[in-house]
Design an enzyme around this catalytic site. Structure first.
Site, PDB file in Angstrom:
ATOM      1  N   CYS A 113       7.830  -0.887 -34.622  1.00 39.55           N
ATOM      2  CA  CYS A 113       7.989  -2.350 -34.730  1.00 39.55           C
ATOM      3  C   CYS A 113       6.659  -3.064 -34.928  1.00 39.55           C
ATOM      4  CB  CYS A 113       8.670  -2.895 -33.489  1.00 39.55           C
ATOM      5  SG  CYS A 113      10.279  -2.150 -33.269  1.00 39.55           S
ATOM      6  N   HIS A 260       7.990 -10.495 -34.407  1.00 42.15           N
ATOM      7  CA  HIS A 260       8.901  -9.368 -34.626  1.00 42.15           C
ATOM      8  C   HIS A 260      10.282  -9.747 -34.088  1.00 42.15           C
ATOM      9  CE1 HIS A 260      10.731  -5.521 -34.689  1.00 42.15           C
ATOM     10  NE2 HIS A 260      10.704  -5.365 -33.379  1.00 42.15           N
ATOM     11  N   ASN A 290      17.471  -5.899 -35.860  1.00 41.15           N
ATOM     12  CA  ASN A 290      16.080  -5.441 -35.803  1.00 41.15           C
ATOM     13  C   ASN A 290      15.822  -4.493 -36.968  1.00 41.15           C
ATOM     14  OD1 ASN A 290      13.639  -4.235 -35.224  1.00 41.15           O
ATOM     15  ND2 ASN A 290      14.095  -3.844 -33.071  1.00 41.15           N
TER      16      ASN A 290
HETATM   17  N1  ACO Z   1      28.361  -3.087 -25.912  1.00 41.82           N
HETATM   18  C1  ACO Z   1      28.927  -3.224 -24.700  1.00 41.82           C
HETATM   19  N2  ACO Z   1      28.369  -2.745 -23.564  1.00 41.82           N
HETATM   20  C2  ACO Z   1      27.196  -2.119 -23.681  1.00 41.82           C
HETATM   21  C3  ACO Z   1      26.561  -1.947 -24.904  1.00 41.82           C
HETATM   22  C4  ACO Z   1      27.187  -2.450 -26.059  1.00 41.82           C
HETATM   23  N3  ACO Z   1      26.653  -2.330 -27.282  1.00 41.82           N
HETATM   24  N4  ACO Z   1      25.410  -1.295 -24.707  1.00 41.82           N
HETATM   25  C5  ACO Z   1      25.305  -1.053 -23.392  1.00 41.82           C
HETATM   26  N5  ACO Z   1      26.395  -1.567 -22.766  1.00 41.82           N
HETATM   27  C6  ACO Z   1      26.697  -1.531 -21.354  1.00 41.82           C
HETATM   28  C7  ACO Z   1      25.959  -0.434 -20.619  1.00 41.82           C
HETATM   29  O1  ACO Z   1      26.690   0.758 -20.667  1.00 41.82           O
HETATM   30  C8  ACO Z   1      25.871  -0.986 -19.231  1.00 41.82           C
HETATM   31  O2  ACO Z   1      27.108  -0.796 -18.616  1.00 41.82           O
HETATM   32  P1  ACO Z   1      27.203  -0.435 -17.049  1.00 41.82           P
HETATM   33  O3  ACO Z   1      26.577  -1.597 -16.337  1.00 41.82           O
HETATM   34  O4  ACO Z   1      28.674  -0.298 -16.803  1.00 41.82           O
HETATM   35  O5  ACO Z   1      26.438   0.813 -16.880  1.00 41.82           O
HETATM   36  C9  ACO Z   1      25.691  -2.456 -19.478  1.00 41.82           C
HETATM   37  O6  ACO Z   1      26.210  -2.724 -20.778  1.00 41.82           O
HETATM   38  C10 ACO Z   1      24.244  -2.890 -19.420  1.00 41.82           C
HETATM   39  O7  ACO Z   1      24.260  -4.242 -19.484  1.00 41.82           O
HETATM   40  P2  ACO Z   1      23.008  -5.058 -19.090  1.00 41.82           P
HETATM   41  O8  ACO Z   1      22.348  -4.519 -17.851  1.00 41.82           O
HETATM   42  O9  ACO Z   1      23.419  -6.479 -19.028  1.00 41.82           O
HETATM   43  O10 ACO Z   1      22.073  -4.763 -20.299  1.00 41.82           O
HETATM   44  P3  ACO Z   1      20.733  -5.467 -20.572  1.00 41.82           P
HETATM   45  O11 ACO Z   1      20.729  -6.852 -20.091  1.00 41.82           O
HETATM   46  O12 ACO Z   1      19.608  -4.573 -20.159  1.00 41.82           O
HETATM   47  O13 ACO Z   1      20.743  -5.552 -22.141  1.00 41.82           O
HETATM   48  C11 ACO Z   1      19.668  -4.683 -24.042  1.00 41.82           C
HETATM   49  C12 ACO Z   1      20.627  -4.408 -22.891  1.00 41.82           C
HETATM   50  C13 ACO Z   1      20.249  -5.721 -24.961  1.00 41.82           C
HETATM   51  C14 ACO Z   1      19.462  -3.384 -24.803  1.00 41.82           C
HETATM   52  C15 ACO Z   1      18.318  -5.179 -23.455  1.00 41.82           C
HETATM   53  O14 ACO Z   1      17.860  -4.323 -22.478  1.00 41.82           O
HETATM   54  C16 ACO Z   1      17.292  -5.372 -24.506  1.00 41.82           C
HETATM   55  O15 ACO Z   1      17.419  -6.172 -25.397  1.00 41.82           O
HETATM   56  N6  ACO Z   1      16.165  -4.641 -24.403  1.00 41.82           N
HETATM   57  C17 ACO Z   1      15.153  -4.702 -25.413  1.00 41.82           C
HETATM   58  C18 ACO Z   1      15.632  -3.856 -26.507  1.00 41.82           C
HETATM   59  C19 ACO Z   1      14.848  -4.043 -27.739  1.00 41.82           C
HETATM   60  O16 ACO Z   1      14.502  -5.128 -28.071  1.00 41.82           O
HETATM   61  N7  ACO Z   1      14.625  -2.917 -28.406  1.00 41.82           N
HETATM   62  C20 ACO Z   1      13.977  -2.860 -29.587  1.00 41.82           C
HETATM   63  C21 ACO Z   1      12.563  -3.317 -29.447  1.00 41.82           C
HETATM   64  S1  ACO Z   1      11.417  -2.235 -29.890  1.00 41.82           S
HETATM   65  C22 ACO Z   1      11.667  -1.964 -31.477  1.00 41.82           C
HETATM   66  O17 ACO Z   1      11.957  -2.903 -32.194  1.00 41.82           O
HETATM   67  C23 ACO Z   1      11.459  -0.607 -31.997  1.00 41.82           C
END
Ligand code: ACO
Length: 333
Positions: A113, A260, A290
């Site tokens: 990224c 980004h 992304n």
């Molecule tokens: N749809 C539905 N449910 C989902 C999904 C989905 N696509 N993905 C995960 N879940 C579930 C999980 O299984 C988990 O369930 P559980 O609680 O029963 O175990 C739950 O949702 C997790 O939910 P949250 O804790 O609310 O998740 P969080 O707030 O951490 O959000 C996210 C997850 C969106 C991935 C967040 O952590 C995030 O945005 N992180 C940064 C990610 C990012 O930006 N990555 C790329 C950057 S680096 C790059 O660009 C290379």
């Protein structure tokens, strides 16, 4: 004394739009979960035949045309991608051939990224030292072919999309106001496995690729989302302020922020923390997800087309991603 100027940009995204509802037919997810947590409403996916260098080619051709240069003027191609056509050689070589060029240097950047800003810095240094006058810088990704689109991979798969953006950098006089003012690059490899692609790889035993690796899903990206989220906000704020300090510039002086596009919430929290007015932040993530190395040049292209990025504006970019790596750039358009 030389400096580099971004004289033109171009972008390319596949025609196929994949909405959150479309994804919910492939895995257990829904529009509300994706929109609330990431701001993403849709993304683009390529067809089976299209590769990263194909998207890069389209973006590059548009940037070359907008710059009004001959493609033969290009002396260096800097290609940023984490989704290369092949492990080797670099995708820059495939792009060069598709552009119908030969002889100029090509260099691949693997900083995910942060790749476009790392590439911008590399291009800027080559121009500043007087080695090259014209550089093509491309960020391009085909993520859709490498995602686990089953429920197992839903935390990652919903976030990423395919796309490419390109910029032409040209040598200018260091007194020219339109120029790259500074770039700042960082990495902390201790976090390499918080956002990574485990396989195929040389670090997985006797074989580079095995049936067990496929069965375990090691060929799909893995992410510690919460850790990435927290580090992204902290590091992007830090590196942005580092860039401003190096130029004796204040946040209020910046006309446009092109960050980004990993997650809308990251950019909203960053803006909130630094008290940046939301209207100064240009986001595209709702449409494209992304696109990793391509998000910033796609943002540049769309901002120019929307009349939000104009000649003379002072622009700040910052990125964070796999590695962990992070970077910023300050440039006058
Ligand atoms: N749809 C539905 N449910 C989902 C999904 C989905 N696509 N993905 C995960 N879940 C579930 C999980 O299984 C988990 O369930 P559980 O609680 O029963 O175990 C739950 O949702 C997790 O939910 P949250 O804790 O609310 O998740 P969080 O707030 O951490 O959000 C996210 C997850 C969106 C991935 C967040 O952590 C995030 O945005 N992180 C940064 C990610 C990012 O930006 N990555 C790329 C950057 S680096 C790059 O660009 C290379």
């Amino acid at each position: 004394m030389y400096a580099s100027e971004i004289v033109a940009v171009g972008m390319a995204v596949p025609d196929r739009i994949v909405t959150n509802d479309d994804l919910s037919k492939l895995m257990d997810t829904n529009d509300e979960w994706i929109t609330q947590r990431s701001g993403i409403r849709e993304r683009r996916w390529v067809d089976a035949q299209t590769t990263t260098s194909d998207l890069a080619l389209r973006a590059a051709e548009r940037a070359i045309a907008a710059a009004g240069i001959k493609k033969e003027d290009i002396e260096l191609i800097v290609m940023a991608t984490l989704s290369p056509d092949h492990d080797f050689p670099g995708t820059g070589c495939f792009l060069q051939a598709k552009l119908g060029l030969a002889g100029c240097a090509t260099l691949d950047i693997r900083q995910a990224c942060s790749g476009f800003l790392y590439g911008l810095s590399v291009a800027d240094q080559f121009i500043k030292t007087g080695m090259y006058k014209t550089v093509l810088l491309v960020g391009a990704e085909v993520h859709s072919k490498g995602l686990d689109v089953s429920t197992r991979g839903r935390d990652v798969a919903v976030l990423f999309g395919d796309g490419a953006g390109a910029a032409i950098l040209k040598r200018t006089d260091a007194t020219n106001s339109s120029r790259v003012l500074s770039t700042h690059l960082h990495a902390e490899g201790a976090h390499a496995q918080e956002l990574w692609l485990p396989g195929p790889g040389m670090n997985l035993g006797a074989e580079r690729v095995s049936r067990a690796m496929l069965d375990e899903g090691l060929i799909y990206p893995k992410m510690n989302g919460k850790k990435v989220f927290a580090h992204a906000i902290r590091r992007m704020a830090e590196v942005l302020m580092e860039g401003l300090a190096a130029n004796n510039t204040k946040l209020e002086d910046i006309d446009l922020f092109l960050f980004h596009q990993a997650n809308l919430r990251i950019n909203e929290m960053l803006a909130q923390e630094l008290k940046i007015p939301p209207e100064k932040v240009f986001n595209t993530i709702h449409k494209y997800g992304n696109t990793t190395a391509a998000t910033i040049p796609i943002g540049m292209s769309e901002a120019v087309a929307a009349g939000k990025l104009k000649k003379g504006m002072l622009v700040a970019s910052a990125a964070f991603g796999s590695g962990f790596t992070w970077a910023s750039a300050l440039y006058r358009w």
